[in-house]
Design a protein around this motif. Sequence first.
Motif, mmCIF file in Angstrom:
data_model
loop_
_atom_site.group_PDB
_atom_site.id
_atom_site.type_symbol
_atom_site.label_atom_id
_atom_site.label_comp_id
_atom_site.label_asym_id
_atom_site.label_seq_id
_atom_site.Cartn_x
_atom_site.Cartn_y
_atom_site.Cartn_z
ATOM 1 N N ALA A 1 -7.195 7.128 -5.316
ATOM 2 C CA ALA A 1 -6.513 8.151 -6.109
ATOM 3 C C ALA A 1 -6.989 8.078 -7.559
ATOM 4 O O ALA A 1 -7.579 7.089 -7.992
ATOM 5 C CB ALA A 1 -5.003 7.952 -6.047
ATOM 6 N N SER A 2 -6.735 9.158 -8.304
ATOM 7 C CA SER A 2 -6.957 9.141 -9.751
ATOM 8 C C SER A 2 -5.713 9.699 -10.429
ATOM 9 O O SER A 2 -5.055 10.601 -9.907
ATOM 10 C CB SER A 2 -8.196 9.945 -10.154
ATOM 11 O OG SER A 2 -8.043 11.318 -9.841
ATOM 12 N N VAL A 3 -5.380 9.147 -11.591
ATOM 13 C CA VAL A 3 -4.143 9.488 -12.285
ATOM 14 C C VAL A 3 -4.452 9.777 -13.747
ATOM 15 O O VAL A 3 -5.090 8.959 -14.435
ATOM 16 C CB VAL A 3 -3.109 8.341 -12.181
ATOM 17 C CG1 VAL A 3 -1.852 8.674 -12.985
ATOM 18 C CG2 VAL A 3 -2.763 8.068 -10.728
ATOM 19 N N ALA A 4 -4.003 10.942 -14.224
ATOM 20 C CA ALA A 4 -4.183 11.323 -15.624
ATOM 21 C C ALA A 4 -3.002 10.830 -16.446
ATOM 22 O O ALA A 4 -1.851 10.862 -15.996
ATOM 23 C CB ALA A 4 -4.314 12.841 -15.748
ATOM 24 N N PRO B 1 0.834 -1.210 0.000
ATOM 25 C CA PRO B 1 0.000 0.000 0.000
ATOM 26 C C PRO B 1 0.869 1.260 0.000
ATOM 27 O O PRO B 1 1.892 1.316 0.681
ATOM 28 C CB PRO B 1 -0.801 -0.128 1.298
ATOM 29 C CG PRO B 1 0.028 -1.018 2.174
ATOM 30 C CD PRO B 1 0.749 -1.950 1.267
ATOM 31 N N VAL B 2 0.433 2.253 -0.762
ATOM 32 C CA VAL B 2 1.128 3.539 -0.810
ATOM 33 C C VAL B 2 0.093 4.648 -0.807
ATOM 34 O O VAL B 2 -1.080 4.443 -1.146
ATOM 35 C CB VAL B 2 2.024 3.670 -2.068
ATOM 36 C CG1 VAL B 2 3.164 2.668 -2.031
ATOM 37 C CG2 VAL B 2 1.197 3.498 -3.344
ATOM 38 N N GLU B 3 0.522 5.842 -0.435
ATOM 39 C CA GLU B 3 -0.328 7.025 -0.465
ATOM 40 C C GLU B 3 0.220 7.961 -1.539
ATOM 41 O O GLU B 3 1.394 8.353 -1.496
ATOM 42 C CB GLU B 3 -0.315 7.725 0.901
ATOM 43 C CG GLU B 3 -1.350 8.820 1.046
ATOM 44 C CD GLU B 3 -2.770 8.288 1.243
ATOM 45 O OE1 GLU B 3 -3.720 9.055 0.974
ATOM 46 O OE2 GLU B 3 -2.912 7.122 1.671
ATOM 47 N N LEU B 4 -0.613 8.308 -2.504
ATOM 48 C CA LEU B 4 -0.210 9.195 -3.594
ATOM 49 C C LEU B 4 -0.695 10.604 -3.295
ATOM 50 O O LEU B 4 -1.796 10.791 -2.774
ATOM 51 C CB LEU B 4 -0.785 8.710 -4.918
ATOM 52 C CG LEU B 4 -0.478 7.251 -5.308
ATOM 53 C CD1 LEU B 4 -1.129 6.926 -6.648
ATOM 54 C CD2 LEU B 4 1.021 7.006 -5.346
#
Length: 223
Positions: free
Chosen positions: A43-46, A18-21
């Motif tokens: 999270a969401s990543v473009a 697990p990681v926190e972005l």
Amino acid sequence: MAQLSTDDQRLLERRCKPVELSTGDILAAPHQPNGHIHFLTSASVALVVRHTDGSGLAVGLAGHEGAVGLQHALGLGVGNLTLHVQRGGRAYRADGETLHRLVTRRGNLLRAFASYLWGFSQEVASLAAASQTHDIKARLANWILLSHARTAQDELFLTHAHLADMLGVRRAGVTLAAVELKEMGLVDYQRGRIHILDIEGLRAVAKRPALSDGLPRACVAIV
């Protein structure tokens, strides 16, 4: 991966941490390959194509339905995309080479990853076409809808500067388009916060079918 067997899910989980972005993080870029895969939970990543002058255009957005960097599990390189965290949150990180070895032994994992990447490629094609045929207001409405689908939140934290970067347009254009959406009663916004008031109205402006918030329904189960 909800569609996988319990054994496959456990195999995958043991290879992730697990990681926190954080919002604004760059997870990978053409000149900064790291070989990591991120399975996103909140999270969401473009996915952004950057030009040499620094300008960009977002061609996809991944959220709690999927992952970014899955090409590493298929033994492929980083490509020409920059992975930009739009909304900070939780994710699970795995090493691409490790998962590549795993999918060569587990056909169900390979099929799940390939299915997701195929579905995501259809979204990329749709966004690319919209950038050529739709005006800024329609594209802004579309990105707001996509962001909503990827986070399941009616309130989004999207500054005009960030939206201009994602849409590949000037900030002034985004500001004018946002004012129009607000005057139409579709959204409310203040200091980078966009609150969705009328999702069906946004779909009409974005020219997006009611049942299409991004990936095909066959891929929505992939988490």
